[in-house]
Design an enzyme around this catalytic site. Structure first.
Site, PDB file in Angstrom:
ATOM      1  N   CYS A   2       9.549  10.414 -10.345  1.00 16.14           N
ATOM      2  CA  CYS A   2      10.646  11.365 -10.480  1.00 16.14           C
ATOM      3  C   CYS A   2      11.400  11.441  -9.162  1.00 16.14           C
ATOM      4  O   CYS A   2      10.831  11.268  -8.090  1.00 16.14           O
ATOM      5  CB  CYS A   2      10.188  12.753 -10.870  1.00 16.14           C
ATOM      6  SG  CYS A   2       9.164  12.825 -12.327  1.00 16.14           S
ATOM      7  N   ARG A  27      12.601   5.635  -9.192  1.00 19.51           N
ATOM      8  CA  ARG A  27      11.409   6.489  -9.185  1.00 19.51           C
ATOM      9  C   ARG A  27      10.982   6.892 -10.598  1.00 19.51           C
ATOM     10  O   ARG A  27       9.869   7.358 -10.798  1.00 19.51           O
ATOM     11  CB  ARG A  27      11.694   7.756  -8.393  1.00 19.51           C
ATOM     12  CG  ARG A  27      11.603   7.545  -6.912  1.00 19.51           C
ATOM     13  CD  ARG A  27      11.912   8.806  -6.178  1.00 19.51           C
ATOM     14  NE  ARG A  27      11.379   8.732  -4.845  1.00 19.51           N
ATOM     15  CZ  ARG A  27      10.259   9.332  -4.444  1.00 19.51           C
ATOM     16  NH1 ARG A  27       9.570  10.069  -5.267  1.00 19.51           N
ATOM     17  NH2 ARG A  27       9.841   9.198  -3.216  1.00 19.51           N
ATOM     18  N   TRP A  73      10.074  10.785 -14.729  1.00 14.96           N
ATOM     19  CA  TRP A  73       9.036   9.904 -15.265  1.00 14.96           C
ATOM     20  C   TRP A  73       8.009  10.832 -15.898  1.00 14.96           C
ATOM     21  O   TRP A  73       7.337  11.588 -15.206  1.00 14.96           O
ATOM     22  CB  TRP A  73       8.409   9.081 -14.145  1.00 14.96           C
ATOM     23  CG  TRP A  73       7.408   8.079 -14.616  1.00 14.96           C
ATOM     24  CD1 TRP A  73       7.646   6.808 -15.033  1.00 14.96           C
ATOM     25  CD2 TRP A  73       5.995   8.252 -14.705  1.00 14.96           C
ATOM     26  NE1 TRP A  73       6.473   6.184 -15.381  1.00 14.96           N
ATOM     27  CE2 TRP A  73       5.441   7.057 -15.193  1.00 14.96           C
ATOM     28  CE3 TRP A  73       5.130   9.314 -14.431  1.00 14.96           C
ATOM     29  CZ2 TRP A  73       4.079   6.881 -15.407  1.00 14.96           C
ATOM     30  CZ3 TRP A  73       3.770   9.154 -14.650  1.00 14.96           C
ATOM     31  CH2 TRP A  73       3.262   7.934 -15.126  1.00 14.96           C
ATOM     32  N   ASN A  99       8.888  17.596  -8.884  1.00 15.00           N
ATOM     33  CA  ASN A  99       8.088  16.360  -8.865  1.00 15.00           C
ATOM     34  C   ASN A  99       6.641  16.768  -8.641  1.00 15.00           C
ATOM     35  O   ASN A  99       6.373  17.569  -7.746  1.00 15.00           O
ATOM     36  CB  ASN A  99       8.481  15.458  -7.699  1.00 15.00           C
ATOM     37  CG  ASN A  99       9.824  14.790  -7.909  1.00 15.00           C
ATOM     38  OD1 ASN A  99      10.425  14.930  -8.960  1.00 15.00           O
ATOM     39  ND2 ASN A  99      10.272  14.073  -6.904  1.00 15.00           N
ATOM     40  N   GLY A 100       5.727  16.184  -9.382  1.00 17.84           N
ATOM     41  CA  GLY A 100       4.313  16.505  -9.168  1.00 17.84           C
ATOM     42  C   GLY A 100       3.675  17.013 -10.442  1.00 17.84           C
ATOM     43  O   GLY A 100       4.196  16.800 -11.547  1.00 17.84           O
ATOM     44  N   GLU A 494      -2.524 -10.978  -9.426  1.00 17.90           N
ATOM     45  CA  GLU A 494      -1.124 -10.599  -9.219  1.00 17.90           C
ATOM     46  C   GLU A 494      -0.232 -11.239 -10.292  1.00 17.90           C
ATOM     47  O   GLU A 494       0.677 -10.593 -10.825  1.00 17.90           O
ATOM     48  CB  GLU A 494      -0.681 -11.007  -7.805  1.00 17.90           C
ATOM     49  CG  GLU A 494       0.764 -10.773  -7.475  1.00 17.90           C
ATOM     50  CD  GLU A 494       1.227  -9.321  -7.588  1.00 17.90           C
ATOM     51  OE1 GLU A 494       0.374  -8.430  -7.803  1.00 17.90           O
ATOM     52  OE2 GLU A 494       2.437  -9.080  -7.510  1.00 17.90           O
ATOM     53  N   LYS A 498       2.044  -9.140 -12.984  1.00 15.50           N
ATOM     54  CA  LYS A 498       3.494  -9.353 -13.056  1.00 15.50           C
ATOM     55  C   LYS A 498       3.917  -9.664 -14.495  1.00 15.50           C
ATOM     56  O   LYS A 498       4.890  -9.120 -14.993  1.00 15.50           O
ATOM     57  CB  LYS A 498       3.850 -10.524 -12.130  1.00 15.50           C
ATOM     58  CG  LYS A 498       5.071 -10.393 -11.328  1.00 15.50           C
ATOM     59  CD  LYS A 498       4.996  -9.651 -10.041  1.00 15.50           C
ATOM     60  CE  LYS A 498       4.461  -8.256 -10.120  1.00 15.50           C
ATOM     61  NZ  LYS A 498       4.234  -7.634  -8.844  1.00 15.50           N
ATOM     62  N   GLU A 501       3.678  -6.493 -16.678  1.00 19.72           N
ATOM     63  CA  GLU A 501       4.630  -5.402 -16.463  1.00 19.72           C
ATOM     64  C   GLU A 501       6.068  -5.797 -16.765  1.00 19.72           C
ATOM     65  O   GLU A 501       6.843  -4.961 -17.212  1.00 19.72           O
ATOM     66  CB  GLU A 501       4.483  -4.780 -15.072  1.00 19.72           C
ATOM     67  CG  GLU A 501       5.036  -5.554 -13.915  1.00 19.72           C
ATOM     68  CD  GLU A 501       4.956  -4.760 -12.592  1.00 19.72           C
ATOM     69  OE1 GLU A 501       4.785  -5.400 -11.565  1.00 19.72           O
ATOM     70  OE2 GLU A 501       5.092  -3.533 -12.579  1.00 19.72           O
ATOM     71  N   HIS A 517     -18.606 -15.975 -18.329  1.00 21.01           N
ATOM     72  CA  HIS A 517     -19.421 -14.781 -18.565  1.00 21.01           C
ATOM     73  C   HIS A 517     -18.742 -13.815 -19.526  1.00 21.01           C
ATOM     74  O   HIS A 517     -19.145 -12.666 -19.623  1.00 21.01           O
ATOM     75  CB  HIS A 517     -19.729 -14.080 -17.232  1.00 21.01           C
ATOM     76  CG  HIS A 517     -20.504 -14.940 -16.287  1.00 21.01           C
ATOM     77  ND1 HIS A 517     -21.825 -15.249 -16.494  1.00 21.01           N
ATOM     78  CD2 HIS A 517     -20.142 -15.595 -15.160  1.00 21.01           C
ATOM     79  CE1 HIS A 517     -22.252 -16.048 -15.527  1.00 21.01           C
ATOM     80  NE2 HIS A 517     -21.240 -16.271 -14.704  1.00 21.01           N
ATOM     81  N   LYS A 615       8.931   2.905  -9.921  1.00 21.85           N
ATOM     82  CA  LYS A 615       8.733   2.129  -8.705  1.00 21.85           C
ATOM     83  C   LYS A 615       7.758   2.816  -7.755  1.00 21.85           C
ATOM     84  O   LYS A 615       6.973   2.172  -7.084  1.00 21.85           O
ATOM     85  CB  LYS A 615      10.097   1.935  -8.025  1.00 21.85           C
ATOM     86  CG  LYS A 615      10.053   1.116  -6.747  1.00 21.85           C
ATOM     87  CD  LYS A 615       9.752  -0.324  -7.039  1.00 21.85           C
ATOM     88  CE  LYS A 615       9.699  -1.180  -5.790  1.00 21.85           C
ATOM     89  NZ  LYS A 615       8.945  -2.422  -6.033  1.00 21.85           N
TER      90      LYS A 615
HETATM   91  O1  M6R Z   1       4.556   1.445  -3.319  1.00 24.50           O
HETATM   92  P1  M6R Z   1       3.185   0.841  -3.458  1.00 24.50           P
HETATM   93  O2  M6R Z   1       3.083  -0.511  -2.853  1.00 24.50           O
HETATM   94  O3  M6R Z   1       2.108   1.756  -2.924  1.00 24.50           O
HETATM   95  O4  M6R Z   1       2.964   0.722  -5.016  1.00 24.50           O
HETATM   96  C1  M6R Z   1       1.724   0.357  -5.549  1.00 24.50           C
HETATM   97  C2  M6R Z   1       1.850  -0.034  -7.010  1.00 24.50           C
HETATM   98  O5  M6R Z   1       2.298   1.057  -7.755  1.00 24.50           O
HETATM   99  C3  M6R Z   1       2.804  -1.205  -7.230  1.00 24.50           C
HETATM  100  O6  M6R Z   1       2.431  -2.316  -6.483  1.00 24.50           O
HETATM  101  C4  M6R Z   1       2.860  -1.605  -8.713  1.00 24.50           C
HETATM  102  O7  M6R Z   1       1.644  -2.126  -9.116  1.00 24.50           O
HETATM  103  C5  M6R Z   1       4.013  -2.589  -8.929  1.00 24.50           C
HETATM  104  N1  M6R Z   1       4.886  -2.141  -9.972  1.00 24.50           N
HETATM  105  C6  M6R Z   1       3.564  -3.956  -9.262  1.00 24.50           C
HETATM  106  O8  M6R Z   1       4.615  -4.845  -9.410  1.00 24.50           O
END
Ligand code: M6R
Length: 620
Positions: A2, A27, A73, A99-100, A494, A498, A501, A517, A615
């Site tokens: 947010c 955000r 959010w 926010n929170g 990773e 990616k 998401e 396993h 983000k």
């Molecule tokens: O701002 P940060 O690096 O602390 O964020 C951590 C994760 O929320 C962030 O890396 C998230 O997994 C990404 N959307 C991945 O692409």
């Protein structure tokens, strides 16, 4: 999560609020809303969807030179107009953006409803509006006694209300009968005040303020602020005034426009060569075969005393931590671990005071990473930041650390921050390694290889190989399995994150040796398996796992390094430039970023703002 923006001045608030929301939209982007004050009335507009929806709904001539706005959010309550912020009290005299999370929402709400408050949303945030109204009207904590000192005093009402809220908050409040002020309060959710000439701004993120002012005051936890045209006064939640410190924001830290690229994710993938140059520039001491990270302020003597190193982060940052830990163990021969922040903070970790910890975060605002940072400090440990956003909460809480200098990363899917986090950790590992274990020539060899990486990344991105063929295989798959060993296991994780998401394709990642396993049961004829096997000490083992997958009919996408004699073993073969084996993640992750991007595009996804994500994850 947010975003909050606020403005009090003499000009129309609407364009500033909408512009601020656009800058903060990364955000959270479920819904958005704003409230301005005009002639003793609150004018509230809210819309489900992007800020653009709100902008089209709000009249261009909306009155009011004081206002607050929010991009949401969802946490409590679905994505509806009623749940969008701002929320108002029953009589519509007080508007709040938050926010929170309010943890004691149920108890507070029950009491307020019993007193006659009319709730219109399912959110926890609405409780705050009613609670402030309760005290602003002069009622006591139980609704029976009168608090004359608080009645009609906006700061006292917010202070008295927030002292009863359990959880985290960054709140901004406007009062219909107080046309020229905003009251803000912070506990665990960042807020920054911007000081202009005859006008004052509020934001959850200092980037939203840079078009207007560079003079800012960061609110601390359990502080309140009274914003007026004249500036800001700050107070402690527990009573008394606080002393605001004015900071100067750094010059614009890079270009956050898309340029010729269709979206930010592709631009940021292509930013990587320059971003890496920014991160490495001036920090490699080639002659001595070491690195210097001034922000760490670590003497060789302290480096010799370090008993363990812990890298802590979430999501992509956690995957970078896995690589960082491997680099420290290999180069410095010091035990090192990667930790998921959300687990670490609650497991009552044992902290050796001689150990060194790093909080790794692009945004510097991730609630779990910040929580872990505080836990380590509380237990007497030493923690430093590896952070992108200058002046962010984690950077300021740690005090010492390394900025990774990626420039603004706008796409929700992290790309250039991943490679720069790793680059920063390699620098640290080299510095530590050279002090503790590496000879000058070993140090020089690694330093040289690291310095060459940005050019290799640039070369690969000019000719990335048959990504399209890999896209065709994954977009119709029930699930995709990513395999790698050693540092390539982190790259596998990773790559899977990616693709999930950005393209919403179900993926799992495993260290290759673990495949038999369990995950091997998923394989059917045609199942895509992405194997990351650059030329390193473990490649033969990984290739055996490739054969085991192929024997079950899997469709293999193989990622190797130039010159590997096994480079044609996959059904699709992608070759990246050869580098030092410890540095391979900086190259092998690139095709996986492109794969996710192109798969998302092929499936018609919203590349920069994938569903349900934000983000900056500022709630637990
Ligand atoms: O701002 P940060 O690096 O602390 O964020 C951590 C994760 O929320 C962030 O890396 C998230 O997994 C990404 N959307 C991945 O692409």
């Amino acid at each position: 999560m947010c975003g909050i923006i606020g403005f009090v001045g003499l000009r129309q608030a609407r364009p500033i609020l909408i512009d601020g929301l656009r800058r903060l939209e990364y955000r959270g982007y479920d819904s958005a809303g704003l409230a301005t004050l005009s002639e003793g009335r609150l004018l509230v507009h809210r819309r489900v969807g992007r800020v653009s929806e709100l902008a089209s709904a709000v009249p261009a001539d909306l009155a009011g030179a004081t206002g607050i706005a929010h991009t949401r959010w969802a946490t409590h309550g679905g994505v509806t107009q009623a749940n969008a912020h701002p929320h108002t009290d029953s009589l519509g005299r007080i508007a709040v953006v938050h926010n929170g999370i309010v943890e004691n929402m149920a108890a507070l709400k029950a009491r307020l409803v019993a007193e006659g408050a009319v709730f219109r949303s399912e959110t926890d945030s609405e409780v705050i509006a009613h609670l402030i109204a309760h005290f602003y009207d002069g009622f006591g904590p139980l609704g029976d006694s009168i608090m004359p000192d608080v009645a009609g005093d906006p700061v006292a009402a917010v202070r008295t209300a927030m002292a009863r809220v359990r959880g985290t908050w960054g709140v901004a409040v406007v009062f219909a009968d107080q046309p020229d002020i905003i009251v803000a309060a912070r506990n665990g959710s960042p807020l920054v005040v911007g000081l202009g000439e005859g006008e004052t701004f509020l934001a959850s993120d200092s980037h939203a303020l840079t078009p207007y002012t560079r003079r800012v005051v960061y609110l601390q936890d359990r502080e309140l602020a009274l914003l007026s045209r004249e500036g800001v006064q700050t107070f402690l939640l527990d009573g008394g005034e606080a002393n605001p410190t004015v900071h100067e924001l750094e010059e614009e830290w890079g270009d956050s426009e898309k340029g010729d690229f269709p979206n930010f994710m592709l631009k940021e993938i292509h930013d990587q060569p320059d971003a890496l140059r920014q991160c490495l520039g001036g920090r490699i001491l080639a002659e001595e075969g070491t690195a210097k990270l001034g922000g760490l302020d670590l003497s060789p003597r302290r480096v010799m005393e370090v008993s363990r190193v812990g890298f802590i982060g979430c999501g992509t940052a956690y995957h970078a931590c896995m690589v960082g830990a491997a680099a420290v163990e290999q180069l410095a021969r010091v035990p090192a671990t990667a930790e998921i922040a959300s687990e670490y903070r609650y497991r009552n970790p044992v902290i050796d005071p001689r150990s060194l910890h790093f909080a790794v975060s692009q945004s510097g605002e991730t609630a779990d990473t910040l929580g872990a940072t505080r836990e380590i400090e509380l237990k007497g440990g030493e923690i430093m930041g590896i952070v992108n956003v200058v002046g962010s909460s984690i950077a300021r809480t740690c005090g010492k650390g390394v900025y990774i200098h990626s420039g603004p990363e706008m796409a929700v899917a992290s790309t250039k921050a991943f490679t720069n986090m790793i680059a920063a950790m390699y620098l640290f590992a080299l510095q530590m390694g050279r002090t503790r274990a590496l000879s000058p020539s070993q140090g020089r060899e690694f330093a040289e290889a690291l310095r060459a990486v940005p050019d290799l990344v640039e070369r690969y991105l000019k000719d990335p190989g048959p990504i399209d063929a890999a896209v065709t295989a994954v977009i119709k798959a029930k699930n995709v399995l990513f395999l790698g060993r050693g540092v390539s296991a982190a790259v596998a994780a990773e790559g899977a994150l990616k693709l999930m998401e950005v393209a919403y394709v179900p993926c799992i990642a495993y260290p290759s040796g673990e495949m038999k396993h369990g995950p091997i049961a998923l394989l059917e004829p045609g199942s895509p398996v992405i194997v990351i096997a650059p030329d390193d000490a473990l490649k033969d083992k990984t290739l055996s796992n490739l054969q085991e997958s192929r024997a079950r009919g899997a469709f293999i996408v193989l990622i190797t390094s130039e010159g590997d004699e096994y480079s044609e073993m996959g059904d699709v073969n992608i070759v990246v430039p050869r580098t030092h084996e410890l540095l391979s993640p900086l190259l092998t992750v690139l095709p996986l970023q492109l794969l996710a991007y192109q798969a998302g595009l092929a499936l018609g996804r919203d590349i920069d703002r994938p569903r349900n994500l934000a983000k900056s994850v500022t709630v637990e």
